[in-house]
Motif scaffolding. Structure first.
Motif, short mmCIF file in Angstrom:
data_model
loop_
_atom_site.label_atom_id
_atom_site.label_comp_id
_atom_site.label_asym_id
_atom_site.label_seq_id
_atom_site.Cartn_x
_atom_site.Cartn_y
_atom_site.Cartn_z
N LEU A 8 13.85 11.98 23.10
CA LEU A 8 14.82 12.51 22.13
C LEU A 8 15.78 13.50 22.81
O LEU A 8 16.89 13.74 22.32
N ILE A 9 15.36 14.04 23.92
CA ILE A 9 16.17 15.03 24.63
C ILE A 9 17.57 14.50 24.95
O ILE A 9 18.53 15.27 24.99
N LEU A 10 17.68 13.18 25.17
CA LEU A 10 18.98 12.62 25.54
C LEU A 10 19.99 12.82 24.40
O LEU A 10 21.09 13.32 24.62
N LYS A 11 19.57 12.44 23.21
CA LYS A 11 20.42 12.58 22.03
C LYS A 11 20.65 14.06 21.71
O LYS A 11 21.78 14.49 21.46
N LEU A 12 19.57 14.82 21.75
CA LEU A 12 19.64 16.24 21.42
C LEU A 12 20.50 17.00 22.43
O LEU A 12 21.37 17.79 22.05
N GLY A 13 20.26 16.74 23.70
CA GLY A 13 20.99 17.43 24.75
C GLY A 13 22.48 17.16 24.68
O GLY A 13 23.31 18.05 24.87
N GLN A 14 22.81 15.92 24.38
CA GLN A 14 24.22 15.53 24.26
C GLN A 14 24.86 16.23 23.07
O GLN A 14 25.99 16.70 23.14
#
Ligand code: C2E
Ligand code: MG
Ligand code: MG
Ligand code: MG
Length: 285
Positions: free
Chosen positions: A86-92
């Motif tokens: 989920l970090i990919l979506k959240l980080g973006q």
């Protein structure tokens, strides 16, 4: 006898472990929902120039206001978000939100402020990371020189050649690169020399231990001197007292952040703070 007490100890830990695994599983499910429920927001911790006291920007720190758990610390949910991807979506989302906010500061006349954004290992290693960053800078209209990306030492050391190429690309765009939690990992001098690093952030554990330990003060002073010799700016994090501030000023530390200066603030409170503390232009004669 020993065996039976060992056995009960084992059962004790196993019960604890089960509870913590169950909590992780539950939290993971909540975390997945959190995105669609708009439970994340970004807080901004002001950063100042230690010498003049002028606000020079802020660090974006993600917050999770969970229906089930209340306010959850990123120290608890970032690792979970990393595991689940989920970090990919959240980080973006954090990156975009932070850049949009920094653009608002600029429109309000605060044209010299920078925004620092934490980027996790998984995020950084996405094949299209540079394109994602470019896209966000384009859509928000933020000047790349106003963005600073914070990565940790471990991210750099793992896959060094890949990292070098990536950082060179980002630096060529004018983006600042900062090594977060400096001193807690395995950075070496040669690493700092090889990479296009603009800033290091002395970890708050050093700033905390400076108070009791003279030897830690010596280490911090040496870190600052060494880093300056390489032409790299030094930021201290976790400044909680006037005494720490005075020492760091004396050591020539460039920038700082911490509760003594300000807590991480909501976007609205950060905007209010910027109105109260107008930009200081240094007059040199
Ligand atoms: P960090 O990047 O090293 O951020 C500094 C942490 O120190 C923040 O904790 C901040 O709230 C806290 N802090 C600030 N001033 C003081 C002080 O005076 N004293 C003390 N004791 N602490 C202070 P926070 O917000 O809980 O974040 C923890 C970590 O979570 C961050 O450490 C960062 O590694 C990670 N993180 C936060 N936001 C993001 C994000 O958007 N993306 C990623 N990948 N990681 C994030
Ligand atoms: Mg950081
Ligand atoms: Mg840090
Ligand atoms: Mg830290």
């Amino acid at each position: 006898h020993a065996k039976s007490s060992g056995g009960s100890q084992y059962r004790f830990f196993s019960k604890e472990l089960n509870a913590s695994i169950q909590r992780m599983v539950d939290m993971e499910a909540s975390l997945r929902r959190a995105f669609d429920e708009n439970e994340f927001y970004v807080a901004y911790q002001p950063q100042i120039d230690i010498e003049s006291g002028a606000t020079i920007g802020a660090e974006a720190l993600v917050r999770w206001n969970s229906k089930e758990y209340g306010i959850v610390s990123p120290a608890d949910f970032i690792p979970l978000a990393e595991q689940t991807g989920l970090i990919l979506k959240l980080g973006q989302w954090v990156l975009e939100e932070a850049c949009r906010e920094a653009k608002r500061w600029e429109r309000a006349g605060r044209t010299s402020l920078t925004i620092s954004v934490n980027v996790s290992a998984k995020q950084f290693k996405q094949p299209d990371f540079v394109d994602i960053v470019k896209g966000i800078l384009h859509s928000t209209g933020l000047n790349p020189a106003k963005l600073c990306i914070e990565i940790t030492e471990s991210v750099v050391i793992d896959k060094l050649m890949f990292t070098l190429k990536l950082l060179d690309e980002l630096a060529a765009m004018g983006i600042g690169i900062s090594i977060d939690d400096f001193g807690t990992g395995y950075s070496s001098l040669s690493l700092l020399r090889q990479l296009p690093i603009s800033m290091i952030k002395i970890d708050k554990s050093f700033v905390a231990e400076m108070v009791e330990e003279r030897s830690v003060r010596a280490v911090v002073a040496a870190m600052i001197t060494m880093t300056h010799h390489l032409g790299i700016t030094v930021v201290a994090e976790g400044i909680e007292s006037e005494q720490q501030m005075a020492w760091l000023r004396e050591m020539g530390c460039d920038k700082g952040q911490g509760y003594y200066i300000d807590k991480p603030l909501s976007a609205e409170r950060m905007q209010a703070r910027l109105k109260e503390t107008p930009a200081i232009t240094k007059i040199t004669s």
